[in-house]
Design an enzyme around this catalytic site. Structure first.
Site: not given
Length: 231
Positions: A58, A60-62, A135
């Site tokens: 998933f 959702y940002g970078s 991450e």
């Protein structure tokens, strides 16, 4: 999904006023980076509990505008029970110890629209190690991986996502939007600025037909902060 015709206030020209490259100060003393063995063990634990079927991630940002891994398919997806929040404090990457920055993670509550990427079947362990290296912020991480259920136009699926851990060393909690905007308008590190991170995220979400109301309001506020600083 069509979006109302409107123009972002945060522009590439305003982002350029904040952009700079700071030296990497390295880990905060007492909070070392995860070792290769740590990453290998986390990847193995995730795969031991992997849901059946393809490996989905998933974004959702970078990960939307700078994917770490090759993907075979992308679908719009919604994570219910989670929302984007600038709740990770950064003293490197997009901030420094003198001028800390903020990064998004998924925090509890609400919902979050993003993209689900189907990853290649080959070498899932190696793919997860690469992703974790990017991450994971420390050996007491704030950005932690977990499997979650997503809703997509093709039906539900289970995907790996990174979410905020309140026990993480860099968890900032719920901050007023004014504080987030002030931070993003000033902070930068060896990966670039917080304003660039926000600009890229909102731009790419819009390109995929996704309007996050909180981020849309935030980009306007950051634009006003940068204009005020420039003046």
């Amino acid at each position: 999904m069509s979006l109302p015709r409107s123009t972002m206030e945060l522009t590439a020209e305003l982002v350029a006023l904040v952009e700079r490259t700071e030296p990497d100060p390295g880990p905060v003393p007492g909070m070392p980076d995860p070792t290769e063995a740590d990453l290998e063990a986390t990847a193995a634990a995730l795969l031991a509990n992997r849901p059946d079927g393809p490996l989905w991630l998933f974004a959702y940002g970078s990960l939307i505008w700078k994917p770490e891994l090759t993907h075979l398919e992308a679908r719009q997806a919604v994570a219910h029970g989670w929302h984007r929040r600038f709740c990770m404090r950064l003293t490197r990457w997009r901030g420094t110890r003198e001028v800390p920055g903020l990064m998004m993670a998924l925090d509890r509550g609400g919902s979050c629209a993003g993209l689900a990427y189907r990853l290649p079947d080959a070498d899932p362990h190696g793919q997860l190690v690469r992703l974790l290296a990017r991450e994971t912020d420390s050996r007491r991480p704030t950005n932690v991986p977990r499997w979650m259920r997503l809703a997509t136009p093709n039906g539900p699926l289970q995907a790996l996502a990174f979410v905020a851990s309140p026990e993480g060393a860099n968890y900032a909690g719920r901050l007023p939007q004014s504080v987030v905007a002030r931070t993003l308008a000033r902070a930068a590190g060896h990966w670039g600025s917080g304003a660039q991170y926000l600009y890229n995220t909102v731009t790419q979400l819009e390109a995929h037909g996704i309007r996050d109301r909180n981020l849309w309001a935030l980009q306007a506020r950051v634009a006003r902060e940068i204009r005020a600083l420039a003046a």
